[in-house]
Write a protein that holds these residues in place. Structure first.
Motif, PDB file in Angstrom:
ATOM      1  N   VAL A 126      35.048  80.924  92.510  1.00  0.00           N
ATOM      2  CA  VAL A 126      34.669  79.781  91.682  1.00  0.00           C
ATOM      3  C   VAL A 126      35.148  80.052  90.262  1.00  0.00           C
ATOM      4  O   VAL A 126      34.753  81.038  89.641  1.00  0.00           O
ATOM      5  N   ARG A 127      36.016  79.186  89.756  1.00  0.00           N
ATOM      6  CA  ARG A 127      36.601  79.372  88.424  1.00  0.00           C
ATOM      7  C   ARG A 127      35.981  78.408  87.434  1.00  0.00           C
ATOM      8  O   ARG A 127      35.870  77.211  87.699  1.00  0.00           O
ATOM      9  N   ILE A 128      35.565  78.921  86.281  1.00  0.00           N
ATOM     10  CA  ILE A 128      34.963  78.071  85.250  1.00  0.00           C
ATOM     11  C   ILE A 128      36.054  77.437  84.399  1.00  0.00           C
ATOM     12  O   ILE A 128      36.975  78.112  83.929  1.00  0.00           O
ATOM     13  N   VAL A 129      35.943  76.114  84.198  1.00  0.00           N
ATOM     14  CA  VAL A 129      36.814  75.410  83.261  1.00  0.00           C
ATOM     15  C   VAL A 129      35.924  74.711  82.239  1.00  0.00           C
ATOM     16  O   VAL A 129      34.808  74.284  82.554  1.00  0.00           O
ATOM     17  N   LYS A 130      36.407  74.605  81.011  1.00  0.00           N
ATOM     18  CA  LYS A 130      35.593  74.027  79.941  1.00  0.00           C
ATOM     19  C   LYS A 130      35.725  72.512  79.851  1.00  0.00           C
ATOM     20  O   LYS A 130      34.847  71.831  79.322  1.00  0.00           O
ATOM     21  N   SER A 131      36.837  71.986  80.356  1.00  0.00           N
ATOM     22  CA  SER A 131      37.054  70.541  80.308  1.00  0.00           C
ATOM     23  C   SER A 131      37.966  70.121  81.450  1.00  0.00           C
ATOM     24  O   SER A 131      38.611  70.963  82.095  1.00  0.00           O
ATOM     25  N   LEU A 132      38.051  68.811  81.668  1.00  0.00           N
ATOM     26  CA  LEU A 132      38.917  68.305  82.729  1.00  0.00           C
ATOM     27  C   LEU A 132      40.388  68.563  82.433  1.00  0.00           C
ATOM     28  O   LEU A 132      41.223  68.567  83.338  1.00  0.00           O
ATOM     29  N   ASP A 133      40.725  68.794  81.159  1.00  0.00           N
ATOM     30  CA  ASP A 133      42.111  69.087  80.786  1.00  0.00           C
ATOM     31  C   ASP A 133      42.601  70.391  81.415  1.00  0.00           C
ATOM     32  O   ASP A 133      43.806  70.592  81.577  1.00  0.00           O
ATOM     33  N   GLU A 134      41.669  71.282  81.748  1.00  0.00           N
ATOM     34  CA  GLU A 134      42.028  72.577  82.329  1.00  0.00           C
ATOM     35  C   GLU A 134      42.077  72.549  83.855  1.00  0.00           C
ATOM     36  O   GLU A 134      42.429  73.546  84.483  1.00  0.00           O
ATOM     37  N   VAL A 135      41.727  71.417  84.436  1.00  0.00           N
ATOM     38  CA  VAL A 135      41.588  71.332  85.890  1.00  0.00           C
ATOM     39  C   VAL A 135      42.946  71.215  86.576  1.00  0.00           C
ATOM     40  O   VAL A 135      43.811  70.438  86.158  1.00  0.00           O
ATOM     41  N   ASP A 136      43.110  71.986  87.641  1.00  0.00           N
ATOM     42  CA  ASP A 136      44.262  71.858  88.530  1.00  0.00           C
ATOM     43  C   ASP A 136      43.936  70.747  89.516  1.00  0.00           C
ATOM     44  O   ASP A 136      43.027  70.874  90.338  1.00  0.00           O
ATOM     45  N   SER A 137      44.670  69.648  89.447  1.00  0.00           N
ATOM     46  CA  SER A 137      44.349  68.474  90.255  1.00  0.00           C
ATOM     47  C   SER A 137      44.489  68.718  91.753  1.00  0.00           C
ATOM     48  O   SER A 137      44.004  67.929  92.569  1.00  0.00           O
ATOM     49  N   ALA A 138      45.124  69.822  92.127  1.00  0.00           N
ATOM     50  CA  ALA A 138      45.299  70.125  93.549  1.00  0.00           C
ATOM     51  C   ALA A 138      44.046  70.777  94.148  1.00  0.00           C
ATOM     52  O   ALA A 138      43.949  70.936  95.366  1.00  0.00           O
ATOM     53  N   LYS A 139      43.116  71.150  93.274  1.00  0.00           N
ATOM     54  CA  LYS A 139      41.912  71.828  93.747  1.00  0.00           C
ATOM     55  C   LYS A 139      40.667  71.064  93.309  1.00  0.00           C
ATOM     56  O   LYS A 139      40.676  70.394  92.277  1.00  0.00           O
TER      57      LYS A 139
END
Length: 280
Positions: free
Chosen positions: A55-68
């Motif tokens: 489980v990887r923490i991201v701070k915002s949707l800008d950091e999200v890999d859309s494939a996951k």
């Protein structure tokens, strides 16, 4: 000296946290990796377990890999973020606690009835921020001073953050009623929180030492510690077993233990075992 250790029945994960953690672990296993928008719960030990599971923490949707997939945490997610994720076509796994979803619905219903919605809770807390994001006309009241500063309101409805102290909410409501002509209050403090608080009051009153186990970033953990400290000055808030001090227990025959809603049962058991070793 043989010591009696009593653990609160409602200690460990609450059902909402248990559900969120299981969803995170199952999603990581299924997809290989899942992205967690912020920390799913306020507990460092649990976060580390989740990271190790994928489980990887991201701070915002800008950091999200859309494939996951992206996981929304148990406290709730602001409306703007939910809508952006939907428009972006992201696969969302919503781990919001069902009891918190209920508060959102109750607050929206009060607003639909033409009421200004007063949210009694901690300003800036994730849960409170998410609740007010669904409302057009709301006021957050965090303490008695906030309540005393309210303007005169003709028609209002009030809800509470799920982990608020029921006694403190009662004091705040006694001030709010002086400001509102037509007031409807719905007690949205969740039953697990009420049970936890009642048990802490009982344990703090009947034991030499009171321990609260949980993160210092957790609002509900800090609230339990405050409740216990008001009753028993020998109350200690610890994050984990490493923070135990044997000096605390030198003259103690009875120890009460409770925990925040995000504290795993394993952490509580480790603390119990170490205290028992102090006795030997």
């Amino acid at each position: 000296m043989k010591r009696r250790i009593t653990i609160a029945k409602s200690s460990g994960f609450c059902l909402g946290v248990q559900r969120a953690v299981e969803m995170a672990l199952e999603s990581a296993k299924k997809y290989g990796e899942v992205q967690m928008l912020g920390e799913i719960v306020h507990n460092e030990t649990v976060i580390e377990i989740l990271k190790n599971a994928g489980v990887r923490i991201v701070k915002s949707l800008d950091e999200v890999d859309s494939a996951k997939p992206v996981l929304f945490r148990s406290h709730g997610t602001p409306k703007g973020i939910r809508e952006t994720a939907r428009r972006s076509g992201l696969k969302v796994i919503d781990a919001t606690c069902p009891l918190i979803i209920h508060i959102h619905k109750v607050a929206q219903k009060l607003e639909a009835d033409g009421r200004t919605v007063i949210v009694i809770g901690d300003k800036g807390h994730d849960e409170v921020t998410a609740i007010v994001s669904d409302l057009a006309n709301s006021i957050v009241v965090s303490n008695i001073q906030d309540a005393e500063s309210l303007p005169r309101i003709r028609k209002a409805g009030a809800v509470a953050q799920s982990t608020q102290d029921i006694e403190q909410v009662g004091k705040i409501m006694s001030k709010i009623v002086e400001k509102v002509e037509d007031l409807r209050f719905i007690n949205t403090i969740c039953n697990p929180t009420r049970d936890r608080q009642r048990q802490v009051i009982k344990l703090a009153s009947s034991n030499d030492i009171m321990l609260i186990i949980g993160s210092r970033t957790s609002a509900n953990t800090k609230r339990l510690a405050a409740i216990a400290s008001a009753i028993n000055p020998k109350t200690f808030l610890i994050q984990n077993v490493d923070e135990l001090n044997p000096d605390w227990f030198e003259k103690a025959r009875t120890i009460g233990i409770s925990s925040g809603a995000s504290t795993p049962a394993e952490s509580i058991e480790e603390v119990k075992k170490k205290i028992a070793r102090f006795s030997s």
